[in-house]
Design a protein around this motif. Structure first.
Motif, PDB file in Angstrom:
ATOM      1  N   ASP A   1      10.384   4.594  -3.404  1.00  0.00           N
ATOM      2  CA  ASP A   1      10.268   3.160  -3.145  1.00  0.00           C
ATOM      3  C   ASP A   1       8.889   2.585  -3.437  1.00  0.00           C
ATOM      4  O   ASP A   1       8.568   1.481  -2.993  1.00  0.00           O
ATOM      5  CB  ASP A   1      10.672   2.851  -1.702  1.00  0.00           C
ATOM      6  N   TRP A   2       8.071   3.326  -4.184  1.00  0.00           N
ATOM      7  CA  TRP A   2       6.805   2.762  -4.639  1.00  0.00           C
ATOM      8  C   TRP A   2       6.421   3.433  -5.945  1.00  0.00           C
ATOM      9  O   TRP A   2       6.892   4.524  -6.265  1.00  0.00           O
ATOM     10  CB  TRP A   2       5.702   2.890  -3.598  1.00  0.00           C
ATOM     11  N   GLU A   3       5.606   2.735  -6.711  1.00  0.00           N
ATOM     12  CA  GLU A   3       5.156   3.295  -7.984  1.00  0.00           C
ATOM     13  C   GLU A   3       3.808   2.711  -8.365  1.00  0.00           C
ATOM     14  O   GLU A   3       3.408   1.654  -7.876  1.00  0.00           O
ATOM     15  CB  GLU A   3       6.184   3.044  -9.089  1.00  0.00           C
ATOM     16  N   SER A   4       3.137   3.445  -9.231  1.00  0.00           N
ATOM     17  CA  SER A   4       1.853   3.013  -9.761  1.00  0.00           C
ATOM     18  C   SER A   4       1.947   3.036 -11.276  1.00  0.00           C
ATOM     19  O   SER A   4       2.414   4.017 -11.862  1.00  0.00           O
ATOM     20  CB  SER A   4       0.750   3.971  -9.288  1.00  0.00           C
ATOM     21  N   LYS A   5       1.522   1.946 -11.894  1.00  0.00           N
ATOM     22  CA  LYS A   5       1.561   1.859 -13.346  1.00  0.00           C
ATOM     23  C   LYS A   5       0.409   0.984 -13.810  1.00  0.00           C
ATOM     24  O   LYS A   5       0.265  -0.144 -13.336  1.00  0.00           O
ATOM     25  CB  LYS A   5       2.896   1.264 -13.809  1.00  0.00           C
TER      26      LYS A   5
ATOM     27  N   ARG B   1       3.575  -1.178  -7.095  1.00  0.00           N
ATOM     28  CA  ARG B   1       4.775  -1.937  -6.735  1.00  0.00           C
ATOM     29  C   ARG B   1       5.442  -1.184  -5.605  1.00  0.00           C
ATOM     30  O   ARG B   1       5.386   0.044  -5.544  1.00  0.00           O
ATOM     31  CB  ARG B   1       5.764  -2.032  -7.903  1.00  0.00           C
ATOM     32  N   VAL B   2       6.085  -1.925  -4.715  1.00  0.00           N
ATOM     33  CA  VAL B   2       6.767  -1.310  -3.579  1.00  0.00           C
ATOM     34  C   VAL B   2       8.120  -1.995  -3.384  1.00  0.00           C
ATOM     35  O   VAL B   2       8.239  -3.205  -3.580  1.00  0.00           O
ATOM     36  CB  VAL B   2       5.895  -1.389  -2.298  1.00  0.00           C
ATOM     37  N   ARG B   3       9.126  -1.189  -3.041  1.00  0.00           N
ATOM     38  CA  ARG B   3      10.458  -1.731  -2.783  1.00  0.00           C
ATOM     39  C   ARG B   3      10.629  -1.919  -1.280  1.00  0.00           C
ATOM     40  O   ARG B   3      10.495  -0.984  -0.495  1.00  0.00           O
ATOM     41  CB  ARG B   3      11.533  -0.795  -3.323  1.00  0.00           C
ATOM     42  N   ILE B   4      10.925  -3.161  -0.900  1.00  0.00           N
ATOM     43  CA  ILE B   4      11.136  -3.513   0.499  1.00  0.00           C
ATOM     44  C   ILE B   4      12.496  -4.189   0.593  1.00  0.00           C
ATOM     45  O   ILE B   4      12.748  -5.168  -0.118  1.00  0.00           O
ATOM     46  CB  ILE B   4      10.026  -4.456   1.016  1.00  0.00           C
TER      47      ILE B   4
ATOM     48  N   GLU C   1      14.272  -4.836  -2.732  1.00  0.00           N
ATOM     49  CA  GLU C   1      13.650  -5.706  -3.730  1.00  0.00           C
ATOM     50  C   GLU C   1      12.227  -5.226  -4.030  1.00  0.00           C
ATOM     51  O   GLU C   1      11.480  -4.877  -3.120  1.00  0.00           O
ATOM     52  CB  GLU C   1      13.619  -7.144  -3.208  1.00  0.00           C
ATOM     53  N   TRP C   2      11.860  -5.223  -5.319  1.00  0.00           N
ATOM     54  CA  TRP C   2      10.523  -4.778  -5.719  1.00  0.00           C
ATOM     55  C   TRP C   2       9.520  -5.913  -5.605  1.00  0.00           C
ATOM     56  O   TRP C   2       9.801  -7.056  -5.981  1.00  0.00           O
ATOM     57  CB  TRP C   2      10.543  -4.273  -7.164  1.00  0.00           C
ATOM     58  N   TYR C   3       8.333  -5.576  -5.069  1.00  0.00           N
ATOM     59  CA  TYR C   3       7.233  -6.525  -4.933  1.00  0.00           C
ATOM     60  C   TYR C   3       5.982  -5.923  -5.562  1.00  0.00           C
ATOM     61  O   TYR C   3       5.681  -4.742  -5.353  1.00  0.00           O
ATOM     62  CB  TYR C   3       6.938  -6.813  -3.447  1.00  0.00           C
ATOM     63  N   ASP C   4       5.242  -6.745  -6.302  1.00  0.00           N
ATOM     64  CA  ASP C   4       3.933  -6.324  -6.797  1.00  0.00           C
ATOM     65  C   ASP C   4       2.956  -6.384  -5.631  1.00  0.00           C
ATOM     66  O   ASP C   4       2.946  -7.347  -4.866  1.00  0.00           O
ATOM     67  CB  ASP C   4       3.451  -7.249  -7.927  1.00  0.00           C
ATOM     68  N   VAL C   5       2.135  -5.356  -5.517  1.00  0.00           N
ATOM     69  CA  VAL C   5       1.136  -5.313  -4.453  1.00  0.00           C
ATOM     70  C   VAL C   5      -0.128  -6.010  -4.950  1.00  0.00           C
ATOM     71  O   VAL C   5      -0.697  -5.609  -5.967  1.00  0.00           O
ATOM     72  CB  VAL C   5       0.810  -3.852  -4.059  1.00  0.00           C
ATOM     73  N   PRO C   6      -0.573  -7.066  -4.273  1.00  0.00           N
ATOM     74  CA  PRO C   6      -1.819  -7.728  -4.681  1.00  0.00           C
ATOM     75  C   PRO C   6      -2.997  -6.746  -4.578  1.00  0.00           C
ATOM     76  O   PRO C   6      -3.053  -5.919  -3.658  1.00  0.00           O
ATOM     77  CB  PRO C   6      -1.979  -8.866  -3.671  1.00  0.00           C
TER      78      PRO C   6
ATOM     79  N   GLY D   1       0.044   6.851  -0.868  1.00  0.00           N
ATOM     80  CA  GLY D   1       0.026   8.248  -0.440  1.00  0.00           C
ATOM     81  C   GLY D   1       0.065   9.125  -1.677  1.00  0.00           C
ATOM     82  O   GLY D   1      -0.221   8.669  -2.787  1.00  0.00           O
ATOM     83  N   SER D   2       0.454  10.354  -1.492  1.00  0.00           N
ATOM     84  CA  SER D   2       0.574  11.248  -2.636  1.00  0.00           C
ATOM     85  C   SER D   2       2.047  11.406  -2.974  1.00  0.00           C
ATOM     86  O   SER D   2       2.850  11.722  -2.104  1.00  0.00           O
ATOM     87  CB  SER D   2      -0.051  12.598  -2.338  1.00  0.00           C
ATOM     88  N   MET D   3       2.408  11.124  -4.204  1.00  0.00           N
ATOM     89  CA  MET D   3       3.799  11.273  -4.621  1.00  0.00           C
ATOM     90  C   MET D   3       4.093  12.765  -4.753  1.00  0.00           C
ATOM     91  O   MET D   3       3.301  13.496  -5.327  1.00  0.00           O
ATOM     92  CB  MET D   3       4.055  10.568  -5.947  1.00  0.00           C
ATOM     93  N   THR D   4       5.221  13.185  -4.171  1.00  0.00           N
ATOM     94  CA  THR D   4       5.582  14.609  -4.237  1.00  0.00           C
ATOM     95  C   THR D   4       6.870  14.791  -5.004  1.00  0.00           C
ATOM     96  O   THR D   4       7.616  13.883  -5.204  1.00  0.00           O
ATOM     97  CB  THR D   4       5.734  15.180  -2.825  1.00  0.00           C
TER      98      THR D   4
END
Length: 106
Positions: A50-54, A59-62, A65-70, A103-106
């Motif tokens: 539910d989150w990603e870095s690019k 971005r995080v899914r809440i 729905e996906w939201y861009d993190v400011p 956090g750390s993606m596993t």
């Protein structure tokens, strides 16, 4: 998303059940560029799916729905719990992200 109630050191602790957690003071001190994280919003742990870095952005899914993190919502200090955390706020203009701690993606 899992509510922080299942982890020690809940973000807001209105009934005092986490008062003796070794992480309570740390959670209470967390701040992003938007201000104190735990004073205005309840934090939640976020599953890895539910989150990603690019490209240096998050971005995080809440609630599906996906939201861009400011950028100013990202907490830059080391993550003591290891889990990705988000502090969303729902207001008259919809959902905004007060704080985000990768956090750390596993």
């Amino acid at each position: 998303m899992l509510p922080l109630a299942s982890a020690p050191g809940e973000a807001r602790d209105p009934d005092g059940r986490y008062a003796n957690s070794p992480l309570k003071q740390w959670f209470d001190s967390l701040r992003s560029g938007k201000g104190s994280c735990c004073s205005d919003a309840d934090g939640s742990a976020v599953s890895d799916v539910d989150w990603e870095s690019k490209g240096g952005r998050y971005r995080v899914r809440i609630d599906g729905e996906w939201y861009d993190v400011p950028e100013d919502a990202v907490i830059t200090e080391p993550n003591r719990v290891g889990r990705t955390m988000v502090w969303p706020i729902r207001g008259y203009q919809g959902l905004s992200i007060r704080c985000f701690m990768p956090g750390s993606m596993t």
